[in-house]
Design a protein around this motif. Structure first.
Motif, PDB file in Angstrom:
ATOM      1  N   HIS A 110      57.261  -0.612  34.126  1.00  0.00           N
ATOM      2  CA  HIS A 110      56.777  -0.299  35.481  1.00  0.00           C
ATOM      3  C   HIS A 110      55.250  -0.120  35.516  1.00  0.00           C
ATOM      4  N   HIS A 114      52.333  -2.110  37.761  1.00  0.00           N
ATOM      5  CA  HIS A 114      51.203  -1.593  38.558  1.00  0.00           C
ATOM      6  C   HIS A 114      49.887  -2.234  38.092  1.00  0.00           C
ATOM      7  N   SER A 135      49.252   6.991  39.805  1.00  0.00           N
ATOM      8  CA  SER A 135      50.511   7.038  40.551  1.00  0.00           C
ATOM      9  C   SER A 135      51.041   8.466  40.598  1.00  0.00           C
ATOM     10  N   ASP A 300      55.120   1.779  45.056  1.00  0.00           N
ATOM     11  CA  ASP A 300      56.142   1.070  44.280  1.00  0.00           C
ATOM     12  C   ASP A 300      56.722  -0.126  45.030  1.00  0.00           C
TER      13      ASP A 300
HETATM   14 ZN    ZN Z   1      54.953   3.400  40.437  1.00  0.00          ZN
END
Ligand code: ZN
Ligand code: KG4
Length: 331
Positions: A110, A114, A135, A300
């Motif tokens: 993840h 980003h 984040s 997200d």
């Molecule tokens: Zn995230």
């Protein structure tokens, strides 16, 4: 390469289709309303709602892109970090689709998603560059030597910047998530009204710390009583300025220390217009080329997972049906 991306690591059920770095569809079903009454994400509820929504979200991503399952060239899915039950829903869906359509499968970090989100729309900088990732769970400065070659050169020692927004909003009674509501209130506040601390100020210090800032806000509230009216706008603006200041200053210093020319920023906190503007303004003033993805690619989404996954697949990397969730995966 035509790739379907799936993201379910936290509280957004998301699917997207990309053709390499071209975005064809981007569907995000947010669970904010479901978790709001609890003041944060409830893992069990997150898993259940991913399960309920994922099929429709994937169908919408495919139809939105005008692509049939058998036309895809790969399926990419977030494998971690995140909530284990939430991650598993996306992974099971990706495996099922890959199996029935006989498509290559790739699990994506993840955080790498980003970091690579800026690719959707802009070319990667030439050579090494610096990435600022901010984040809800992470705040880090990453030296990118090439795709897949990441060196973390600074990180938060305590709270992530997004977490600070969420905790400050909670102690001000503003609900969850904190970022958007603080940003809205800060827009009409005076950022110079209260001077909040900027932690770890040494010029060569690239780590972050935000828990002292949160405590300073709590102390301010304790001393001045409930903050209401325009004072609340001032407080939010002052807090936001303190976060922006530290992020921007450290990112620029890191660029100088590591002698790179380009800066890329990403993550939910970069959805904040004031923080985006401060970063772009200061970096440009210093002659640093800066790239920040559009707002809907900062929070997200599955497009960033599909784009990073497509690059892995092009490089011949694959996962098999043993792919599992890695809740504590690091970059
Ligand atoms: Zn995230
Ligand atoms: O990247 P993200 O969507 O999810 C994680 O991977 O954590 O980031 C979520 C974080 C939350 O802490 C949220 O409060 C923050 O990003 N955020 C913002 C804004 N929108 C979301 N922070 C400041 N200003 C915003 N407009």
């Amino acid at each position: 390469m035509l790739v379907l991306g799936i993201e379910s690591s936290c509280d957004e059920t998301a699917a997207a289709v990309v053709d390499g770095t071209q975005l064809l569809s981007n569907i995000v079903s947010s669970q904010v309303k479901i978790h709001e009454p609890y003041g944060g994400v409830v893992p069990e509820l997150a898993s259940r709602h991913h399960l309920k929504n994922i099929t429709v979200v994937v169908q919408q991503a495919l139809s939105g892109a005008g692509v049939r399952l058998d036309q895809l060239e790969g399926v990419a899915v977030t494998r971690g970090p995140g909530l284990v039950g939430a991650l598993l829903v996306g992974i099971q869906m990706a495996k099922a689709l890959a199996y029935v359509a006989d498509l290559p499968l790739i699990g994506v970090n993840h955080l790498e998603g980003h970091l690579q989100s800026f690719r959707l729309g802009t070319d990667p900088p030439v050579g090494r560059y610096l990435a600022l990732l901010v984040s809800g769970g992470h705040t880090m400065l990453v030296l990118v030597e090439g795709f897949g070659h990441y060196r973390i050169i600074g990180r938060s020692r305590d709270d992530a910047a997004g977490e600070a927004f969420d905790k400050v909003a909670k102690l001000l009674g503003l609900g969850y998530p904190g970022g958007p509501v603080i940003e809205a209130l800060a827009a009409t506040g005076d950022a110079g009204a209260i001077h909040f601390p900027r932690a770890l100020p040494r010029r060569d210090e690239l780590d972050f710390s935000f828990s002292g800032l949160k405590t300073a806000v709590a102390n301010h509230v304790r001393e001045h009583g409930a903050v209401t009216g325009h004072s609340l706008n001032d407080l939010c603006a002052s807090f936001q300025a303190a976060v922006a200041d530290v992020l921007v200053r450290k990112a620029i210093r890191a660029v100088r220390i590591h002698r790179v020319n380009a800066l890329v920023a990403a993550g939910g906190v970069l959805a904040n217009t004031a923080i985006r503007a401060a970063l772009v303004h200061e970096a440009s003033r210093e002659g640093i080329s800066v790239r920040v993805p559009p707002i809907d690619l900062c929070t997200d989404n599955a497009a960033m997972i599909a784009a990073a996954g497509a690059e892995h697949l092009v490089r011949g990397e694959r996962d098999d049906m043993a792919l599992n969730a890695s809740p504590r995966l690091s970059l």
